[in-house]
Write a protein that holds these residues in place. Structure first.
Motif, PDB file in Angstrom:
ATOM      1  N   LEU A  68     -84.288  11.391 -12.396  1.00 21.74           N
ATOM      2  CA  LEU A  68     -83.985  12.620 -13.106  1.00 21.74           C
ATOM      3  C   LEU A  68     -83.174  13.564 -12.234  1.00 21.74           C
ATOM      4  N   VAL A  69     -82.176  14.185 -12.841  1.00 22.16           N
ATOM      5  CA  VAL A  69     -81.394  15.231 -12.174  1.00 22.16           C
ATOM      6  C   VAL A  69     -81.676  16.549 -12.884  1.00 22.16           C
ATOM      7  N   PRO A  70     -81.327  17.670 -12.271  1.00 23.08           N
ATOM      8  CA  PRO A  70     -81.549  18.958 -12.950  1.00 23.08           C
ATOM      9  C   PRO A  70     -80.755  19.045 -14.254  1.00 23.08           C
ATOM     10  N   SER A  71     -81.241  19.839 -15.178  1.00 25.01           N
ATOM     11  CA  SER A  71     -80.521  20.058 -16.424  1.00 25.01           C
ATOM     12  C   SER A  71     -79.362  21.018 -16.198  1.00 25.01           C
ATOM     13  N   GLY A  72     -78.276  20.791 -16.918  1.00 22.97           N
ATOM     14  CA  GLY A  72     -77.151  21.715 -16.842  1.00 22.97           C
ATOM     15  C   GLY A  72     -75.997  21.210 -16.008  1.00 22.97           C
ATOM     16  N   GLU A  73     -74.907  21.958 -16.063  1.00 23.18           N
ATOM     17  CA  GLU A  73     -73.635  21.570 -15.439  1.00 23.18           C
ATOM     18  C   GLU A  73     -73.746  21.409 -13.923  1.00 23.18           C
ATOM     19  N   THR A  74     -74.707  22.077 -13.300  1.00 20.58           N
ATOM     20  CA  THR A  74     -74.833  21.982 -11.842  1.00 20.58           C
ATOM     21  C   THR A  74     -75.189  20.573 -11.381  1.00 20.58           C
ATOM     22  N   ALA A  75     -75.668  19.724 -12.294  1.00 21.75           N
ATOM     23  CA  ALA A  75     -76.007  18.348 -11.913  1.00 21.75           C
ATOM     24  C   ALA A  75     -74.764  17.536 -11.550  1.00 21.75           C
ATOM     25  N   LYS A  76     -73.591  17.967 -12.034  1.00 17.85           N
ATOM     26  CA  LYS A  76     -72.360  17.225 -11.749  1.00 17.85           C
ATOM     27  C   LYS A  76     -71.783  17.661 -10.403  1.00 17.85           C
ATOM     28  N   SER A  77     -72.589  17.491  -9.369  1.00 21.37           N
ATOM     29  CA  SER A  77     -72.174  17.905  -8.023  1.00 21.37           C
ATOM     30  C   SER A  77     -72.183  16.711  -7.085  1.00 21.37           C
ATOM     31  N   PHE A  78     -71.537  16.881  -5.935  1.00 14.74           N
ATOM     32  CA  PHE A  78     -71.551  15.827  -4.916  1.00 14.74           C
ATOM     33  C   PHE A  78     -72.982  15.517  -4.479  1.00 14.74           C
ATOM     34  N   ASP A  79     -73.802  16.557  -4.341  1.00 14.64           N
ATOM     35  CA  ASP A  79     -75.173  16.360  -3.859  1.00 14.64           C
ATOM     36  C   ASP A  79     -75.980  15.485  -4.821  1.00 14.64           C
ATOM     37  N   HIS A  80     -75.911  15.777  -6.107  1.00 10.45           N
ATOM     38  CA  HIS A  80     -76.697  15.001  -7.068  1.00 10.45           C
ATOM     39  C   HIS A  80     -76.103  13.593  -7.272  1.00 10.45           C
ATOM     40  N   TYR A  81     -74.785  13.490  -7.179  1.00  7.48           N
ATOM     41  CA  TYR A  81     -74.136  12.180  -7.202  1.00  7.48           C
ATOM     42  C   TYR A  81     -74.642  11.326  -6.035  1.00  7.48           C
ATOM     43  N   TYR A  82     -74.680  11.928  -4.855  1.00  8.30           N
ATOM     44  CA  TYR A  82     -75.181  11.234  -3.665  1.00  8.30           C
ATOM     45  C   TYR A  82     -76.640  10.827  -3.846  1.00  8.30           C
ATOM     46  N   ASP A  83     -77.449  11.727  -4.411  1.00 14.83           N
ATOM     47  CA  ASP A  83     -78.864  11.424  -4.627  1.00 14.83           C
ATOM     48  C   ASP A  83     -79.047  10.232  -5.558  1.00 14.83           C
ATOM     49  N   CYS A  84     -78.228  10.161  -6.599  1.00 15.54           N
ATOM     50  CA  CYS A  84     -78.310   9.032  -7.534  1.00 15.54           C
ATOM     51  C   CYS A  84     -77.968   7.716  -6.837  1.00 15.54           C
ATOM     52  N   LEU A  85     -76.918   7.744  -6.018  1.00 15.53           N
ATOM     53  CA  LEU A  85     -76.522   6.538  -5.284  1.00 15.53           C
ATOM     54  C   LEU A  85     -77.606   6.114  -4.297  1.00 15.53           C
ATOM     55  N   THR A  86     -78.185   7.097  -3.623  1.00 13.39           N
ATOM     56  CA  THR A  86     -79.257   6.795  -2.674  1.00 13.39           C
ATOM     57  C   THR A  86     -80.430   6.132  -3.380  1.00 13.39           C
ATOM     58  N   TYR A  87     -80.815   6.677  -4.520  1.00 16.34           N
ATOM     59  CA  TYR A  87     -81.932   6.097  -5.270  1.00 16.34           C
ATOM     60  C   TYR A  87     -81.602   4.678  -5.740  1.00 16.34           C
ATOM     61  N   ALA A  88     -80.360   4.463  -6.192  1.00 17.73           N
ATOM     62  CA  ALA A  88     -79.955   3.122  -6.621  1.00 17.73           C
ATOM     63  C   ALA A  88     -80.073   2.131  -5.461  1.00 17.73           C
ATOM     64  N   LEU A  89     -79.681   2.548  -4.272  1.00 15.42           N
ATOM     65  CA  LEU A  89     -79.802   1.688  -3.099  1.00 15.42           C
ATOM     66  C   LEU A  89     -81.266   1.437  -2.743  1.00 15.42           C
ATOM     67  N   GLU A  90     -82.082   2.487  -2.828  1.00 17.15           N
ATOM     68  CA  GLU A  90     -83.511   2.335  -2.531  1.00 17.15           C
ATOM     69  C   GLU A  90     -84.187   1.373  -3.505  1.00 17.15           C
ATOM     70  N   GLN A  91     -83.735   1.390  -4.760  1.00 17.29           N
ATOM     71  CA  GLN A  91     -84.299   0.494  -5.776  1.00 17.29           C
ATOM     72  C   GLN A  91     -83.668  -0.902  -5.728  1.00 17.29           C
ATOM     73  N   LYS A  92     -82.732  -1.072  -4.807  1.00 21.90           N
ATOM     74  CA  LYS A  92     -82.065  -2.355  -4.582  1.00 21.90           C
ATOM     75  C   LYS A  92     -81.328  -2.859  -5.822  1.00 21.90           C
ATOM     76  N   LEU A  93     -80.664  -1.937  -6.507  1.00 21.02           N
ATOM     77  CA  LEU A  93     -79.794  -2.364  -7.599  1.00 21.02           C
ATOM     78  C   LEU A  93     -78.698  -3.265  -7.047  1.00 21.02           C
ATOM     79  N   ASP A  94     -78.289  -4.241  -7.828  1.00 20.45           N
ATOM     80  CA  ASP A  94     -77.238  -5.163  -7.417  1.00 20.45           C
ATOM     81  C   ASP A  94     -76.190  -5.251  -8.516  1.00 20.45           C
TER      82      ASP A  94
END
Length: 356
Positions: A68-94
């Motif tokens: 989950l990311v925060p609601s609203g336009e502020t979610a479209k930031s480098f920080d939240h983009y990075y967080d999503c990628l980090t979580y994908a790596l932690e979950q070992k998406l392939d």
């Protein structure tokens, strides 16, 4: 249920529209991705609290992770983009993994860009939950914002499908309904005068949109966008017409601060300005008074928010993706349904904004 086929040079995919269409999501995924490993659902806090358990139940036979990311336009930031990628790596998406974008246009843009860039691109499916997303979920433009410009960092990455379940629209607040319906109006103005006349006749109260009228509006809007995207997937030509109202609209959003004014409400103001500019530049004949009266009836603001300076708006517009060599180009109409790109001088824009 209705289905619209989107055909681009890179991909063909369906958009399923109707109440309850997500009941078919799991079977679609199993058939399309027989070697699927993990599904990552990216949503926001508001949609997640309302509907995430419901969507997870629809894909209960799959291995699912959620973020989950925060609601609203502020979610479209480098920080939240990075967080999503980090979580994908932690979950070992392939590369056999799939992302489901579950939310409005912000979540769709963010999670689509995550999908486009994770391991150089993995598939994703759009499950929109707003009216605005009937536009943003179709066509494959995914992006995040930069403080200097909206949607300036992104990619073209088409979804595998769009499941537009109208049941998710029932909890939308009126501000979000108003924001989303702005894109329906845009599609009508740039492509289909008869559709414009239809919505102006049939839509008089956005707080009481009948499901049949809403579904027809969304289907027709998606059909129009699909036709344009099929001709110009990467915005080298006619796809720029979909930015009608957005040149000034994006500048208003940025100057006010992302999230202060909704995207659609800013675009409405941008369209009113573009129509005024069209009358001046192209000789457009259009009943502007009738149009703005209808917009006001629907609850839209049709003038610039207080405190915005023409010079600062012009500087923002020069950062627009259609601008070339710091020359602002506007999508204007010569007639309803006949858009073109025009380069407009700084002097004309400053004078027009000052009068507007």
């Amino acid at each position: 249920m209705e289905a619209v086929k989107i055909q681009t040079k890179s991909k063909q995919y369906p958009v399923f529209i109707g109440a309850g269409v997500t009941a078919n999501l799991q079977s679609f995924i199993k058939e399309r991705f027989p070697k699927l490993s993990t599904v990552l659902i990216i949503s926001d806090e508001t949609v997640g609290s309302l509907y995430l358990d419901s969507l997870k139940a629809q894909v209960s036979e799959l291995q699912v992770a959620t973020f989950l990311v925060p609601s609203g336009e502020t979610a479209k930031s480098f920080d939240h983009y990075y967080d999503c990628l980090t979580y994908a790596l932690e979950q070992k998406l392939d590369r056999q993994s799939l992302i489901i974008s579950f939310g409005g246009g912000v979540v769709g843009d963010l999670s689509g860009f995550v999908a486009a860039s994770y391991m150089r691109g993995i598939p994703f499916i759009q499950v929109p939950t707003t009216i605005l997303a009937h536009d943003s979920a179709v066509g494959g433009k995914v992006a995040i914002n930069h403080p200097l410009g909206k949607n300036m960092i992104g990619a073209f990455h088409q979804p595998e499908a769009v499941f537009y379940d109208l049941n998710y629209l029932k909890s939308l607040p009126i501000k979000e309904i108003r924001s989303g319906f702005a894109e329906v109006i845009k599609h009508a103005l740039i492509q289909d005068p008869s559709f414009y006349n239809w919505i102006q006749t049939n839509v008089t109260d956005l707080s009481d949109l009948k499901e049949g009228i809403l579904q027809h509006s969304l289907v027709r809007g998606i059909e129009i966008k699909g036709m344009i995207v099929s001709e110009d997937e990467r915005e080298t030509g006619v796809r720029a017409y979909l930015n009608f109202g957005h040149t000034l609209g994006h500048a208003i959003e940025a100057e006010c601060g992302y999230g202060v004014i909704s995207h659609g409400e800013a675009v409405i103001i941008g369209m009113v300005f573009a129509l005024k500019l069209s009358k001046q530049v192209t000789g457009l004949t259009f009943n502007e008074v009738d149009f703005t009266s209808w917009l006001k009836q629907l609850g839209y603001q049709v003038t610039l928010p207080a405190g915005l300076e023409p010079e600062k708006l012009l500087a923002r517009m020069k950062q627009d993706k259609k601008s070339v060599s710091q020359k602002v180009r506007f999508v204007l109409l010569s007639q309803l349904g006949q858009p073109s790109l025009y380069e407009v001088s700084d002097d004309v824009l400053i004078a027009s904004l000052s009068e507007f």
